[in-house]
Design a protein around this motif. Structure first.
Motif, PDB file in Angstrom:
ATOM      1  N   THR A 243      37.630 -23.671 -37.459  1.00  0.00           N
ATOM      2  CA  THR A 243      38.204 -22.512 -38.146  1.00  0.00           C
ATOM      3  C   THR A 243      38.932 -21.600 -37.158  1.00  0.00           C
ATOM      4  OG1 THR A 243      36.463 -22.663 -39.775  1.00  0.00           O
ATOM      5  CG2 THR A 243      37.638 -20.598 -39.706  1.00  0.00           C
ATOM      6  N   LEU A 244      38.377 -21.491 -35.935  1.00  0.00           N
ATOM      7  CA  LEU A 244      39.033 -20.627 -34.928  1.00  0.00           C
ATOM      8  C   LEU A 244      40.411 -21.169 -34.566  1.00  0.00           C
ATOM      9  CD1 LEU A 244      36.198 -19.515 -32.484  1.00  0.00           C
ATOM     10  CD2 LEU A 244      37.392 -18.150 -34.191  1.00  0.00           C
ATOM     11  N   GLN A 245      40.526 -22.496 -34.483  1.00  0.00           N
ATOM     12  CA  GLN A 245      41.832 -23.106 -34.182  1.00  0.00           C
ATOM     13  C   GLN A 245      42.838 -22.751 -35.286  1.00  0.00           C
ATOM     14  OE1 GLN A 245      42.014 -27.199 -32.545  1.00  0.00           O
ATOM     15  NE2 GLN A 245      43.382 -27.671 -34.225  1.00  0.00           N
ATOM     16  N   LEU A 246      42.377 -22.857 -36.537  1.00  0.00           N
ATOM     17  CA  LEU A 246      43.236 -22.505 -37.667  1.00  0.00           C
ATOM     18  C   LEU A 246      43.559 -21.008 -37.647  1.00  0.00           C
ATOM     19  CD1 LEU A 246      44.533 -23.058 -40.478  1.00  0.00           C
ATOM     20  CD2 LEU A 246      42.280 -22.750 -41.492  1.00  0.00           C
ATOM     21  N   ALA A 247      42.526 -20.188 -37.354  1.00  0.00           N
ATOM     22  CA  ALA A 247      42.716 -18.735 -37.348  1.00  0.00           C
ATOM     23  C   ALA A 247      43.717 -18.316 -36.268  1.00  0.00           C
ATOM     24  CB  ALA A 247      41.381 -18.039 -37.126  1.00  0.00           C
TER      25      ALA A 247
ATOM     26  N   LYS B 244      34.737 -24.627 -45.472  1.00  0.00           N
ATOM     27  CA  LYS B 244      34.293 -25.808 -46.219  1.00  0.00           C
ATOM     28  C   LYS B 244      32.766 -25.892 -46.184  1.00  0.00           C
ATOM     29  CE  LYS B 244      36.187 -30.277 -47.286  1.00  0.00           C
ATOM     30  NZ  LYS B 244      35.030 -30.647 -48.029  1.00  0.00           N
ATOM     31  N   LEU B 245      32.196 -25.404 -45.058  1.00  0.00           N
ATOM     32  CA  LEU B 245      30.732 -25.419 -44.922  1.00  0.00           C
ATOM     33  C   LEU B 245      30.083 -24.615 -46.053  1.00  0.00           C
ATOM     34  CD1 LEU B 245      28.227 -26.023 -43.002  1.00  0.00           C
ATOM     35  CD2 LEU B 245      28.653 -23.777 -42.023  1.00  0.00           C
ATOM     36  N   ILE B 246      30.604 -23.403 -46.313  1.00  0.00           N
ATOM     37  CA  ILE B 246      29.984 -22.548 -47.343  1.00  0.00           C
ATOM     38  C   ILE B 246      30.222 -23.122 -48.746  1.00  0.00           C
ATOM     39  CG2 ILE B 246      31.872 -20.844 -47.455  1.00  0.00           C
ATOM     40  CD1 ILE B 246      29.757 -18.737 -48.061  1.00  0.00           C
TER      41      ILE B 246
ATOM     42  N   GLN C  46      39.861 -25.895 -47.968  1.00  0.00           N
ATOM     43  CA  GLN C  46      39.612 -26.709 -49.152  1.00  0.00           C
ATOM     44  C   GLN C  46      40.872 -27.503 -49.533  1.00  0.00           C
ATOM     45  OE1 GLN C  46      36.534 -26.392 -49.805  1.00  0.00           O
ATOM     46  NE2 GLN C  46      36.338 -27.695 -51.607  1.00  0.00           N
ATOM     47  N   VAL C  47      42.040 -26.833 -49.467  1.00  0.00           N
ATOM     48  CA  VAL C  47      43.295 -27.489 -49.858  1.00  0.00           C
ATOM     49  C   VAL C  47      43.655 -28.588 -48.859  1.00  0.00           C
ATOM     50  CG1 VAL C  47      45.782 -27.129 -50.201  1.00  0.00           C
ATOM     51  CG2 VAL C  47      44.173 -25.443 -51.044  1.00  0.00           C
ATOM     52  N   PHE C  48      43.519 -28.288 -47.561  1.00  0.00           N
ATOM     53  CA  PHE C  48      43.961 -29.245 -46.544  1.00  0.00           C
ATOM     54  C   PHE C  48      42.819 -30.125 -46.005  1.00  0.00           C
ATOM     55  CE2 PHE C  48      47.199 -25.942 -46.538  1.00  0.00           C
ATOM     56  CZ  PHE C  48      48.355 -26.697 -46.576  1.00  0.00           C
ATOM     57  N   THR C  49      41.663 -30.088 -46.678  1.00  0.00           N
ATOM     58  CA  THR C  49      40.476 -30.856 -46.274  1.00  0.00           C
ATOM     59  C   THR C  49      40.180 -30.714 -44.776  1.00  0.00           C
ATOM     60  OG1 THR C  49      41.643 -32.509 -47.623  1.00  0.00           O
ATOM     61  CG2 THR C  49      39.335 -32.940 -47.147  1.00  0.00           C
ATOM     62  N   ILE C  50      40.073 -29.473 -44.340  1.00  0.00           N
ATOM     63  CA  ILE C  50      39.759 -29.200 -42.928  1.00  0.00           C
ATOM     64  C   ILE C  50      38.248 -28.927 -42.847  1.00  0.00           C
ATOM     65  CG2 ILE C  50      40.172 -27.632 -40.986  1.00  0.00           C
ATOM     66  CD1 ILE C  50      42.938 -27.070 -42.298  1.00  0.00           C
TER      67      ILE C  50
ATOM     68  N   LEU D 127      38.893 -15.151 -42.661  1.00  0.00           N
ATOM     69  CA  LEU D 127      37.727 -15.936 -43.060  1.00  0.00           C
ATOM     70  C   LEU D 127      37.803 -16.333 -44.523  1.00  0.00           C
ATOM     71  CD1 LEU D 127      34.574 -14.423 -41.365  1.00  0.00           C
ATOM     72  CD2 LEU D 127      35.556 -16.683 -41.064  1.00  0.00           C
ATOM     73  N   ALA D 128      38.131 -15.334 -45.388  1.00  0.00           N
ATOM     74  CA  ALA D 128      38.212 -15.616 -46.824  1.00  0.00           C
ATOM     75  C   ALA D 128      39.335 -16.612 -47.097  1.00  0.00           C
ATOM     76  CB  ALA D 128      38.424 -14.325 -47.593  1.00  0.00           C
TER      77      ALA D 128
END
Lengths: 292, 314
Positions: B98-102, B268-270, B259-263, B251-252
């Motif tokens: 998530t940090l990489q995406l963020a 996805k964890l939550i 979810q859309v990009f299946t990352i 985060l939100a």
């Protein structure tokens, strides 16, 4: 003997203010554009049974994933249902989600915020800390947590969105109460012995309304996106009932075979959200005394 | 300044305690007995009794809360009811994704939002300003999951330029990582860019109306020097407070984008935890997010004090 006039909210003083606000609102191009867009969707939601050309839940396996045509203007979905009809009924879910969640947030948040701002002291400290703690969690994650407890359904999604928005309205109403309570007319009402409950209901609440109205309109936009997000994740409207978010959730599985399934629900969400955002901006301009 | 910093730190403590109470209440509001899930399908009474003893369920609720709080302070955020893995471990495992995406989304958001906000303020009332405001309004109104779907349709399905989904760690394959990141980062970044643009525009307008900017102009300084050296530097100070809002939005937004990009990230964890009824993970994620948010808030407050010359001197 002179009677104690009801200060700023007296009919003689309020009337010109109301007409001034109404005048500004009717001249505001933003309010008109936003209001018209929202109006179209409200009509669409209310008249869905009359406008929808087909039963939104009726499946037809001979018509699975048909592209837009003269008969099915927006095509059909993975179960052969008419997308246009589902779009009309989906407007009901989205607008209802907005109205109910804003209703919950306003009905709980505003009285609590007004009381905290008016009485101050320990009540204010406790309410402020709880509000800060709840605001510390991102909206969607809080809504997901509530939806996880309540279970996936549209009504639970609306409650979850409403509950997670309560702190915003508490904070807004508290701030308004603090600023209005310092006004001369409130001091005047207190000096002539008007009871706290009367001041709160008759003077404080009406004078805190404009920003709450603006925030409610802007939050409607956010609530519609949140409902669509929760439905997209499978935590909102459940099949076979229509909802724009749920339609997109299904559509993402058929992007290569039926791209039209993804287009119309997304455009509908964008338009209604833009409508509420523009209307909110127009209302803010009309109700803000600094913009006079 | 030290007093101000101390004050901010002290204010964060009760907020953290209330968050902990909320998350603890969440655990008790959950439907069904999670310990029946934890005990497995056979529901051996001995396992249930052992779990009840570990979680001190037979103690009074206040004792339970403080025992749980003690564990949280020591870094024990609970365990997954399905796998038994510590939640903190699961979060730390997903966080780099998530940090990489963020990080990529922030580059997009700042790259678009800051220049757009500055230009809109400098050219207030012109067509450039109206266009930038219209784009920002659209950015705030388009649900990012739908933008993601549209981008996949155009760039992956139709044009076949980019991969539709997946995750590649940056340090193992930078080119592959960038390819898989372009669409999700743009999707998540555009909404944030709209936020940044609006705040930068209003902060710049405020500064451009101030006396010292008028003085700088009266001295005959070049307009680019006035904007870059005098106005922008001060206009960016209030934008720092945005970082906490951006953190929450990131985060939100990541929940939906992943979810859309299946990352396989934090979001996805939550979502997976909700569908698996793994309340231990849901609870742990809410707690971690709230703590992260409060810490970010504190850092933003402290940064604001440090960079604001008026507060630094106090």
């Amino acid at each position: 003997m002179a009677t104690a006039a009801s200060p700023a909210s007296g009919p003689d003083l309020l009337a010109p203010k109301q007409s001034r606000v109404w005048g500004k609102l009717s001249r505001s191009r933003a309010a008109w554009i936003g209001g018209s867009i929202v109006g179209v969707f409200v009509v669409m939601a209310l008249l869905a049974p009359l406008l929808a050309p087909f039963d939104p839940n009726k499946t037809n396996f001979l018509l699975i994933r048909k592209p837009p045509s003269a008969l099915y203007w927006l095509g059909t979905d993975e179960l052969g249902r008419d997308i246009l009809s589902r779009l009309f009924y989906g407007a009901r879910a989205s607008l209802m989600a907005g109205v109910v969640s804003v209703g919950i947030a306003v009905c709980v948040g505003v009285p609590v915020g007004l009381a905290a701002g008016w009485y101050g002291g320990w009540l204010d400290i406790v309410v402020s800390r709880i509000t800060e703690a709840l605001l510390a969690c991102p909206f969607l994650i809080l809504a997901i947590a509530f939806a996880a407890i309540l279970g996936p359904s549209l009504s639970n999604a609306m409650i979850a969105i409403g509950l997670s928005a309560i702190p915003i309205f508490i904070r807004l109403a508290r701030g308004q109460a603090i600023s209005v309570k310092a006004e001369d007319y409130i001091e005047g009402a207190r000096a002539v012995g008007v009871r706290d409950s009367v001041i709160l209901v008759r003077h404080l609440a009406p004078n805190t309304l404009p920003p709450i109205l603006v925030q409610s309109t802007l939050f409607m936009a956010q609530a519609i996106i949140l409902e669509a997000s929760l439905s997209f994740l499978g935590l909102g409207q459940q099949p076979p009932q229509a909802s724009w978010g749920a339609m997109l959730n299904t559509a993402k599985n058929f992007m290569e075979q039926a791209p039209w399934m993804s287009v119309s629900p997304g455009i509908a969400i964008c338009l209604v959200v833009i409508g509420f955002n523009i209307l909110g901006d127009g209302l803010r301009d009309a109700l803000d005394p600094k913009e006079a | 300044m030290l007093k101000l910093i101390l004050n901010r730190v002290l204010i964060a403590i009760p907020t953290l305690l209330i968050v902990s109470l909320f998350v603890f209440a969440l655990q008790h509001a959950l439907p069904g007995d999670p310990f029946l899930v934890m005990a497995g399908e056979e529901r051996d009474p001995e396992s249930i009794a052992r779990l009840r003893a570990i979680y001190r369920l037979d103690d009074p609720i206040v004792v339970q809360y403080f025992a749980w709080l003690g564990q949280v302070v020591q870094g024990e955020f609970g365990r997954s009811l399905r796998t038994g893995e510590p939640v903190l471990g699961l979060i730390l495992q997903k966080l780099p994704v998530t940090l990489q995406l963020a990080a990529a989304s922030m580059i997009v958001a700042l790259g678009i939002g800051l220049p757009a906000g500055i230009i809109a303020a400098v050219r207030k009332g012109t067509s450039v300003d109206y266009a930038a405001s219209a784009v920002a309004l659209s950015g705030l109104s388009i649900p990012n999951f739908w933008l993601g779907i549209v981008m996949i349709l155009v760039f992956a399905v139709e044009l076949r330029w980019l991969p539709a989904s997946g995750y590649v760690p940056f340090f193992s394959d930078p080119i592959g990582a960038i390819e898989t990141l372009i669409m999700p980062a743009f999707v998540l970044g555009t909404g944030l860019a709209a936020f940044i643009m609006r705040h930068t525009r209003s902060a710049m307008l405020e500064v451009l109306r101030s006396d010292y900017v008028r003085t700088a102009r009266a001295k005959g300084l070049d307009e680019s020097v006035v904007i870059n050296k005098h106005a922008l530097r001060n206009a960016l100070i209030p934008v720092i407070t945005l970082s906490t809002i951006l953190f929450g939005e990131l985060l939100a937004g990541a929940v939906l984008t992943e979810q859309v990009f299946t990352i396989p990230g934090f979001g996805k964890l939550i979502v997976d935890a909700v569908f698996n009824r793994d309340y231990g993970v849901v609870q742990g994620v809410v707690l971690c997010t709230a703590i992260g948010f409060i810490v970010m808030n504190l850092v933003a407050d402290l940064l604001y004090i440090l960079v604001n010359p008026r507060l630094r001197g106090r």
